[in-house]
Design a protein around this motif. Sequence first.
Motif, PDB file in Angstrom:
ATOM      1  N   ILE A 192      36.065  19.246  38.068  1.00  0.00           N
ATOM      2  CA  ILE A 192      35.643  18.908  39.436  1.00  0.00           C
ATOM      3  C   ILE A 192      34.223  19.431  39.686  1.00  0.00           C
ATOM      4  CG2 ILE A 192      36.043  19.592  41.861  1.00  0.00           C
ATOM      5  CD1 ILE A 192      39.059  19.147  41.315  1.00  0.00           C
ATOM      6  N   LEU A 193      33.968  20.664  39.251  1.00  0.00           N
ATOM      7  CA  LEU A 193      32.622  21.227  39.450  1.00  0.00           C
ATOM      8  C   LEU A 193      31.590  20.460  38.628  1.00  0.00           C
ATOM      9  CD1 LEU A 193      33.140  25.097  39.483  1.00  0.00           C
ATOM     10  CD2 LEU A 193      32.448  23.616  41.373  1.00  0.00           C
ATOM     11  N   ARG A 194      31.962  20.150  37.386  1.00  0.00           N
ATOM     12  CA  ARG A 194      31.036  19.413  36.517  1.00  0.00           C
ATOM     13  C   ARG A 194      30.695  18.049  37.111  1.00  0.00           C
ATOM     14  NH1 ARG A 194      33.768  17.298  31.260  1.00  0.00           N
ATOM     15  NH2 ARG A 194      34.548  15.897  32.874  1.00  0.00           N
ATOM     16  N   ASP A 195      31.694  17.416  37.733  1.00  0.00           N
ATOM     17  CA  ASP A 195      31.530  16.019  38.163  1.00  0.00           C
ATOM     18  C   ASP A 195      31.201  15.858  39.650  1.00  0.00           C
ATOM     19  OD1 ASP A 195      32.198  15.417  35.575  1.00  0.00           O
ATOM     20  OD2 ASP A 195      34.298  14.973  36.000  1.00  0.00           O
ATOM     21  N   VAL A 196      30.783  16.943  40.316  1.00  0.00           N
ATOM     22  CA  VAL A 196      30.522  16.860  41.764  1.00  0.00           C
ATOM     23  C   VAL A 196      29.622  15.664  42.118  1.00  0.00           C
ATOM     24  CG1 VAL A 196      29.259  17.975  43.648  1.00  0.00           C
ATOM     25  CG2 VAL A 196      30.921  19.274  42.356  1.00  0.00           C
ATOM     26  N   GLY A 197      28.523  15.509  41.355  1.00  0.00           N
ATOM     27  CA  GLY A 197      27.550  14.453  41.664  1.00  0.00           C
ATOM     28  C   GLY A 197      28.147  13.066  41.493  1.00  0.00           C
ATOM     29  N   GLU A 198      28.821  12.893  40.354  1.00  0.00           N
ATOM     30  CA  GLU A 198      29.458  11.606  40.039  1.00  0.00           C
ATOM     31  C   GLU A 198      30.495  11.237  41.114  1.00  0.00           C
ATOM     32  OE1 GLU A 198      32.274  10.683  36.403  1.00  0.00           O
ATOM     33  OE2 GLU A 198      30.408  11.649  35.772  1.00  0.00           O
ATOM     34  N   ASP A 199      31.294  12.218  41.514  1.00  0.00           N
ATOM     35  CA  ASP A 199      32.316  11.966  42.539  1.00  0.00           C
ATOM     36  C   ASP A 199      31.667  11.647  43.883  1.00  0.00           C
ATOM     37  OD1 ASP A 199      34.490  12.283  40.828  1.00  0.00           O
ATOM     38  OD2 ASP A 199      34.542  14.449  41.106  1.00  0.00           O
ATOM     39  N   ILE A 205      34.806  13.980  47.662  1.00  0.00           N
ATOM     40  CA  ILE A 205      34.511  15.414  47.596  1.00  0.00           C
ATOM     41  C   ILE A 205      35.816  16.149  47.301  1.00  0.00           C
ATOM     42  CG2 ILE A 205      33.659  17.433  48.841  1.00  0.00           C
ATOM     43  CD1 ILE A 205      31.993  15.595  50.589  1.00  0.00           C
ATOM     44  N   TYR A 206      35.847  16.817  46.146  1.00  0.00           N
ATOM     45  CA  TYR A 206      37.063  17.565  45.794  1.00  0.00           C
ATOM     46  C   TYR A 206      36.956  19.032  46.208  1.00  0.00           C
ATOM     47  CZ  TYR A 206      38.728  13.557  43.130  1.00  0.00           C
ATOM     48  OH  TYR A 206      39.172  12.311  42.775  1.00  0.00           O
ATOM     49  N   ILE A 207      35.727  19.559  46.305  1.00  0.00           N
ATOM     50  CA  ILE A 207      35.593  20.961  46.740  1.00  0.00           C
ATOM     51  C   ILE A 207      36.176  21.053  48.147  1.00  0.00           C
ATOM     52  CG2 ILE A 207      33.943  22.782  47.358  1.00  0.00           C
ATOM     53  CD1 ILE A 207      32.131  21.816  45.174  1.00  0.00           C
ATOM     54  N   LEU A 222      25.805  17.727  50.391  1.00  0.00           N
ATOM     55  CA  LEU A 222      26.386  17.413  49.083  1.00  0.00           C
ATOM     56  C   LEU A 222      26.000  15.997  48.655  1.00  0.00           C
ATOM     57  CD1 LEU A 222      29.796  18.574  47.823  1.00  0.00           C
ATOM     58  CD2 LEU A 222      29.145  16.234  47.430  1.00  0.00           C
ATOM     59  N   PHE A 223      26.080  15.052  49.582  1.00  0.00           N
ATOM     60  CA  PHE A 223      25.701  13.673  49.232  1.00  0.00           C
ATOM     61  C   PHE A 223      24.213  13.576  48.903  1.00  0.00           C
ATOM     62  CE2 PHE A 223      29.633  12.422  51.726  1.00  0.00           C
ATOM     63  CZ  PHE A 223      30.347  12.067  50.584  1.00  0.00           C
ATOM     64  N   ASN A 224      23.411  14.484  49.483  1.00  0.00           N
ATOM     65  CA  ASN A 224      21.965  14.484  49.191  1.00  0.00           C
ATOM     66  C   ASN A 224      21.630  15.321  47.955  1.00  0.00           C
ATOM     67  OD1 ASN A 224      21.503  12.912  51.441  1.00  0.00           O
ATOM     68  ND2 ASN A 224      21.018  14.642  52.778  1.00  0.00           N
ATOM     69  N   GLY A 225      22.634  15.938  47.346  1.00  0.00           N
ATOM     70  CA  GLY A 225      22.397  16.750  46.145  1.00  0.00           C
ATOM     71  C   GLY A 225      21.541  17.975  46.411  1.00  0.00           C
ATOM     72  N   VAL A 226      21.711  18.603  47.575  1.00  0.00           N
ATOM     73  CA  VAL A 226      20.897  19.778  47.917  1.00  0.00           C
ATOM     74  C   VAL A 226      21.345  20.996  47.096  1.00  0.00           C
ATOM     75  CG1 VAL A 226      20.279  21.404  49.764  1.00  0.00           C
ATOM     76  CG2 VAL A 226      20.549  18.949  50.284  1.00  0.00           C
ATOM     77  N   ASP A 284      22.869  23.379  39.176  1.00  0.00           N
ATOM     78  CA  ASP A 284      22.500  22.005  39.559  1.00  0.00           C
ATOM     79  C   ASP A 284      23.388  21.001  38.819  1.00  0.00           C
ATOM     80  OD1 ASP A 284      21.517  19.656  40.329  1.00  0.00           O
ATOM     81  OD2 ASP A 284      19.416  20.059  39.808  1.00  0.00           O
ATOM     82  N   VAL A 285      24.518  20.704  39.435  1.00  0.00           N
ATOM     83  CA  VAL A 285      25.448  19.754  38.813  1.00  0.00           C
ATOM     84  C   VAL A 285      25.108  18.321  39.208  1.00  0.00           C
ATOM     85  CG1 VAL A 285      27.434  21.290  38.518  1.00  0.00           C
ATOM     86  CG2 VAL A 285      27.037  20.216  40.718  1.00  0.00           C
ATOM     87  N   PHE A 286      24.088  18.183  40.049  1.00  0.00           N
ATOM     88  CA  PHE A 286      23.721  16.846  40.522  1.00  0.00           C
ATOM     89  C   PHE A 286      22.784  16.137  39.535  1.00  0.00           C
ATOM     90  CE2 PHE A 286      24.489  19.436  44.346  1.00  0.00           C
ATOM     91  CZ  PHE A 286      25.511  18.694  44.924  1.00  0.00           C
TER      92      PHE A 286
END
Length: 311
Positions: A192-199, A205-207, A222-226, A284-286
């Motif tokens: 879930i952490l690895r795939d935050v950006g992809e999700d 959002i799983y977090i 999160l959607f803006n990848g901040v 930076d997982v994004f």
Amino acid sequence: MLQLPDSPSCMKKLASVEDSYELCRQITAKYAKTFYPGTLLMKEAKRRRAMWAIYAWCRRTDELVDGPAAAITTLETLDRWEQHLESVFAGHPLEDYDVALVDALQNFPLEIQPFRDMIAGQRMDLCWSRYKTFEELHLYCYRVAGTVGLMSTAVMGVDTTRDTAAWNQDKEPYIPTDEAIALGIASQLTNILRDVGEDARRGRIYIPLEDLAKFNYTEQDLFNGVVDDRWRELVRFQIRRTREVYAKAEKGISYLAPSARLPVWSALILYSQILDRIERNQYDVFRQRAYVPNLQKLCSLPTALLRAQVL
Ligand SMILES: CC(C)=CCC/C(C)=C/CC/C(C)=C/CC/C(C)=C/COP(=O)(O)OP(=O)(O)O
């Protein structure tokens, strides 16, 4: 593309057991970049192949909600998939992949409930795109991955020689159920952490939202990848919690059959290295996928070997 058959395939000639296992191996090798290397360390072909049959079923289940045909998947599709599962457990394969699973079911004490629970996890995925609390996320992770721990333990077996003291002869061997579930959950939390950006790109959002709020980080961020101090603190917190779950899983490994310990240590080390990578990538997982190179995977083998023998 993995899809449910359009019509019952009772007239179709299905694959042989051998060919079916090979199909399952291929799916596992193709998709499970962390799980598959672990299965290769299993000495006995019968157990190794059963793991592939299980993975192939899990993958097909996951694909219904996450794969290319996901747009046409409804709750009814999942109900039909559950009927398909009942048929496999009754010894009636409907598709080529099922032949191997039916064979594995004859060889190992696999129960149907974890398989049903995994389908329930896909129902959650279909209906939910947010998790309010860690408790909700934990239930989801149990269903989609903790269940794999239960299925795997049934195939790998437990150590029946551990409690051989004279005063302990009648005692049943300890079955590390909670620890096996913990490894599945920890791996899922890691993914879930690895795939935050992809999700996020899929609107998911799983977090847990309660954690976002705790660190004052918004869904929009999160959607803006901040990536800022709020995000780094938030991810540090997630990593710490996930490592606690790995620590619980570790405690169960010595209760498994000796031949299972190396593959399980190896899977645990490989999954937890993804967390180390996230740290190395400054959280930076994004923009960077936290991925463990094959050479590093290979270099983890001696550590896994040592732990399997000593711990
Ligand atoms: C610890 C004890 C006592 C037993 C271990 C029992 C086992 C083998 C548990 C394995 C649980 C596990 C690792 C589940 C995997 C769930 C998961 C996140 C799968 C994701 O797989 P993919 O995303 O398809 O591919 P990767 O392998 O690349 O992650």
